[in-house]
Design an enzyme around this catalytic site. Structure first.
Site, PDB file in Angstrom:
ATOM      1  N   ASP A 147     -43.186 -48.152 -35.185  1.00 21.92           N
ATOM      2  CA  ASP A 147     -43.280 -46.697 -35.282  1.00 21.92           C
ATOM      3  C   ASP A 147     -44.669 -46.343 -35.829  1.00 21.92           C
ATOM      4  O   ASP A 147     -45.317 -47.173 -36.456  1.00 21.92           O
ATOM      5  CB  ASP A 147     -42.226 -46.153 -36.268  1.00 21.92           C
ATOM      6  CG  ASP A 147     -40.833 -46.102 -35.650  1.00 21.92           C
ATOM      7  OD1 ASP A 147     -40.678 -46.446 -34.473  1.00 21.92           O
ATOM      8  OD2 ASP A 147     -39.895 -45.704 -36.381  1.00 21.92           O
ATOM      9  N   ARG A 150     -44.728 -45.485 -26.934  1.00 18.02           N
ATOM     10  CA  ARG A 150     -43.955 -44.243 -27.087  1.00 18.02           C
ATOM     11  C   ARG A 150     -44.957 -43.122 -27.360  1.00 18.02           C
ATOM     12  O   ARG A 150     -45.792 -43.252 -28.264  1.00 18.02           O
ATOM     13  CB  ARG A 150     -42.980 -44.359 -28.258  1.00 18.02           C
ATOM     14  CG  ARG A 150     -42.275 -43.040 -28.571  1.00 18.02           C
ATOM     15  CD  ARG A 150     -41.567 -43.071 -29.927  1.00 18.02           C
ATOM     16  NE  ARG A 150     -40.577 -44.107 -29.989  1.00 18.02           N
ATOM     17  CZ  ARG A 150     -40.215 -44.720 -31.126  1.00 18.02           C
ATOM     18  NH1 ARG A 150     -40.797 -44.398 -32.267  1.00 18.02           N
ATOM     19  NH2 ARG A 150     -39.301 -45.658 -31.116  1.00 18.02           N
TER      20      ARG A 150
HETATM   21  C1  LIG Z   1     -37.497 -41.221 -29.975  1.00 17.69           C
HETATM   22  C2  LIG Z   1     -38.485 -40.566 -30.896  1.00 17.69           C
HETATM   23  C3  LIG Z   1     -39.249 -41.346 -31.740  1.00 17.69           C
HETATM   24  C4  LIG Z   1     -40.209 -40.764 -32.573  1.00 17.69           C
HETATM   25  N1  LIG Z   1     -41.039 -41.564 -33.302  1.00 17.69           N
HETATM   26  C5  LIG Z   1     -42.020 -40.988 -34.024  1.00 17.69           C
HETATM   27  C6  LIG Z   1     -43.017 -41.797 -34.667  1.00 17.69           C
HETATM   28  O1  LIG Z   1     -43.010 -43.023 -34.591  1.00 17.69           O
HETATM   29  N2  LIG Z   1     -43.980 -41.149 -35.380  1.00 17.69           N
HETATM   30  C7  LIG Z   1     -44.043 -39.782 -35.470  1.00 17.69           C
HETATM   31  O2  LIG Z   1     -44.972 -39.259 -36.099  1.00 17.69           O
HETATM   32  N3  LIG Z   1     -43.099 -39.002 -34.883  1.00 17.69           N
HETATM   33  C8  LIG Z   1     -42.113 -39.582 -34.169  1.00 17.69           C
HETATM   34  N4  LIG Z   1     -41.188 -38.775 -33.540  1.00 17.69           N
HETATM   35  C9  LIG Z   1     -41.112 -37.330 -33.869  1.00 17.69           C
HETATM   36  C10 LIG Z   1     -42.012 -36.500 -32.988  1.00 17.69           C
HETATM   37  O3  LIG Z   1     -43.355 -36.763 -33.314  1.00 17.69           O
HETATM   38  C11 LIG Z   1     -41.719 -35.004 -33.158  1.00 17.69           C
HETATM   39  O4  LIG Z   1     -41.910 -34.610 -34.463  1.00 17.69           O
HETATM   40  C12 LIG Z   1     -40.319 -34.573 -32.776  1.00 17.69           C
HETATM   41  O5  LIG Z   1     -39.884 -35.274 -31.639  1.00 17.69           O
HETATM   42  C13 LIG Z   1     -40.285 -33.080 -32.436  1.00 17.69           C
HETATM   43  O6  LIG Z   1     -41.189 -32.813 -31.389  1.00 17.69           O
HETATM   44  P1  LIG Z   1     -40.738 -32.330 -29.932  1.00 17.69           P
HETATM   45  O7  LIG Z   1     -41.674 -32.931 -28.946  1.00 17.69           O
HETATM   46  O8  LIG Z   1     -39.316 -32.666 -29.713  1.00 17.69           O
HETATM   47  O9  LIG Z   1     -41.034 -30.789 -29.916  1.00 17.69           O
HETATM   48  P2  LIG Z   1     -40.512 -29.574 -30.834  1.00 17.69           P
HETATM   49  O10 LIG Z   1     -41.339 -28.422 -30.421  1.00 17.69           O
HETATM   50  O11 LIG Z   1     -40.470 -29.940 -32.268  1.00 17.69           O
HETATM   51  O12 LIG Z   1     -39.018 -29.396 -30.352  1.00 17.69           O
HETATM   52  C14 LIG Z   1     -38.700 -28.876 -29.088  1.00 17.69           C
HETATM   53  C15 LIG Z   1     -37.304 -28.316 -29.152  1.00 17.69           C
HETATM   54  O13 LIG Z   1     -36.370 -29.361 -29.447  1.00 17.69           O
HETATM   55  C16 LIG Z   1     -35.377 -28.909 -30.351  1.00 17.69           C
HETATM   56  N5  LIG Z   1     -35.506 -29.673 -31.620  1.00 17.69           N
HETATM   57  C17 LIG Z   1     -36.541 -30.437 -32.007  1.00 17.69           C
HETATM   58  N6  LIG Z   1     -36.276 -31.035 -33.187  1.00 17.69           N
HETATM   59  C18 LIG Z   1     -35.041 -30.633 -33.544  1.00 17.69           C
HETATM   60  C19 LIG Z   1     -34.180 -30.919 -34.647  1.00 17.69           C
HETATM   61  N7  LIG Z   1     -34.547 -31.749 -35.606  1.00 17.69           N
HETATM   62  N8  LIG Z   1     -32.967 -30.346 -34.686  1.00 17.69           N
HETATM   63  C20 LIG Z   1     -32.554 -29.522 -33.700  1.00 17.69           C
HETATM   64  N9  LIG Z   1     -33.332 -29.221 -32.642  1.00 17.69           N
HETATM   65  C21 LIG Z   1     -34.547 -29.745 -32.550  1.00 17.69           C
HETATM   66  C22 LIG Z   1     -35.598 -27.440 -30.517  1.00 17.69           C
HETATM   67  O14 LIG Z   1     -34.889 -26.774 -29.512  1.00 17.69           O
HETATM   68  C23 LIG Z   1     -37.077 -27.302 -30.284  1.00 17.69           C
HETATM   69  O15 LIG Z   1     -37.448 -26.013 -29.904  1.00 17.69           O
HETATM   70  C24 LIG Z   1     -40.293 -39.340 -32.642  1.00 17.69           C
HETATM   71  C25 LIG Z   1     -39.517 -38.551 -31.789  1.00 17.69           C
HETATM   72  C26 LIG Z   1     -38.651 -39.136 -30.915  1.00 17.69           C
HETATM   73  C27 LIG Z   1     -37.872 -38.271 -29.973  1.00 17.69           C
END
Ligand SMILES: Cc1cc2nc3c(=O)[nH]c(=O)nc-3n(C[C@H](O)[C@H](O)[C@H](O)COP(=O)(O)OP(=O)(O)OC[C@H]3O[C@@H](n4cnc5c(N)ncnc54)[C@H](O)[C@@H]3O)c2cc1C
Length: 299
Positions: A123, A174
């Site tokens: 990660d 990722r």
């Molecule tokens: C499989 C996976 C692994 C990841 N690994 C890392 C990593 O190693 N390092 C790192 O820095 N980040 C990691 N992340 C987190 C990532 O960086 C984002 O912070 C997170 O995915 C939210 O971004 P988004 O692209 O979904 O967009 P956003 O704009 O945050 O979300 C889009 C939409 O998704 C929904 N949503 C998002 N989050 C939530 C929530 N918690 N609860 C309810 N609804 C929600 C809402 O409808 C929102 O409008 C990971 C995410 C995923 C999916």
């Protein structure tokens, strides 16, 4: 305004209260919970990646405890024949204590995963660890470990250069937006700017034979990715979608129904607080839930 205020104060709420909202993002306290969640995802043709919760460890004693948990995850994946792999938080196994110490711990895990025919992924944590994590990844690959992947964050201004520097390795990456609070000197801060960079990085990766884990719940990015995959007519062995447990499950299921490979990030363990408060801060419904709970609405 209220939303950002609640997001700031949530780490100071009592743990049992936060857990009421946090539990949907976590499989449960024990490894068997993560195994059960993975099995139910497999019933829907989904996959998972298992994370033993814990991060920013500062003593070798705690790092070794976390390491032991990671070995248990690998044993359990093998014993239960699960469609999953191990996600490793580099600082939880000591990368922040000392590079060589952390690297050897990570190397041991990746070697065990290889012996079992499994994969692992590093990660990506916050910016003080970006170089170390990428160095560890490159070193593992130079030692012949091709069963390991890494993560790049679209909010980091450096990520385009990082993608370019990894092209020769045809890596398994990722791509996510990034979750930590980084300074504007090194990170893009506006939402659309991060999205635009995500698209640019995705195209760069897809054009250069990366295996991409498209990790987002953002509909604009999901749609863009679906179009980008279609335009290139990419085979399913070149990509997968990835989502977090408890987030946009209907969308997750619709992607599975369309036949896309999809993996869910399944964290488990007692050390859930940091992970869960980050999830709560990005949940747009959080304020409503908390306000209702505080004022007793809907009880
Ligand atoms: C499989 C996976 C692994 C990841 N690994 C890392 C990593 O190693 N390092 C790192 O820095 N980040 C990691 N992340 C987190 C990532 O960086 C984002 O912070 C997170 O995915 C939210 O971004 P988004 O692209 O979904 O967009 P956003 O704009 O945050 O979300 C889009 C939409 O998704 C929904 N949503 C998002 N989050 C939530 C929530 N918690 N609860 C309810 N609804 C929600 C809402 O409808 C929102 O409008 C990971 C995410 C995923 C999916």
């Amino acid at each position: 305004m209220i939303s950002s205020l609640i997001a700031k104060i949530i780490p100071y709420f009592p743990k049992p209260f936060v857990y009421i909202f946090a539990k949907k993002y976590i499989a449960g306290p024990s490894l068997s919970d993560a195994v059960n969640v993975t099995k139910s995802l497999m019933d829907m043709n989904g996959m998972s990646t298992i994370d033993a919760l814990g991060e920013f460890v500062t003593t070798k004693e705690v790092a070794e405890h976390e390491l032991g948990l990671c070995y248990q995850v690998l044993d359990s994946i093998k014993d239960n024949n699960l469609e999953t792999y191990l996600s490793i938080k580099p600082t939880s196994v000591g990368l922040g204590i000392d590079f060589d110490y952390g690297y050897n711990n990570i190397r041991g895990l990746v070697a065990k995963a290889k012996e079992y025919g499994l994969r692992a992924r590093l990660d990506m944590e916050n910016s003080p660890y970006t170089d170390m994590t990428l160095d560890a990844y490159r070193k593992l690959r130079s030692e012949g470990f091709d069963n390991v992947g890494v993560v790049l964050q679209a909010y980091m201004k450096r990520s385009e250069a990082d993608v370019k520097s990894l092209i020769d390795l045809k890596p398994n990456v990722r791509l996510c937006k990034g979750i930590y609070n980084e300074a504007p000197e090194i990170a893009i801060k506006d939402k659309q700017g991060i999205r635009d960079n995500y698209k640019k990085l995705l195209d760069l990766m897809l054009d250069n034979e990366f295996y991409v884990g498209i990790a987002t719940h953002d509909e604009e990015l999901i749609q863009y990715s679906l179009d980008a995959l279609k335009r290139r007519n990419l085979p399913k062995k070149q990509y997968e979608f990835q989502m977090l447990l408890g987030v946009r499950e209907e969308r997750r299921n619709s992607l599975l129904k369309l036949g896309h490979p999809l993996r869910v990030y399944v964290p488990f363990g007692d050390d859930w607080f940091g992970y869960a408060t980050r999830r709560l801060k990005e949940n747009p419904q959080m304020v409503t839930h908390i306000t209702k709970s505080i004022f007793g609405i809907g009880k």
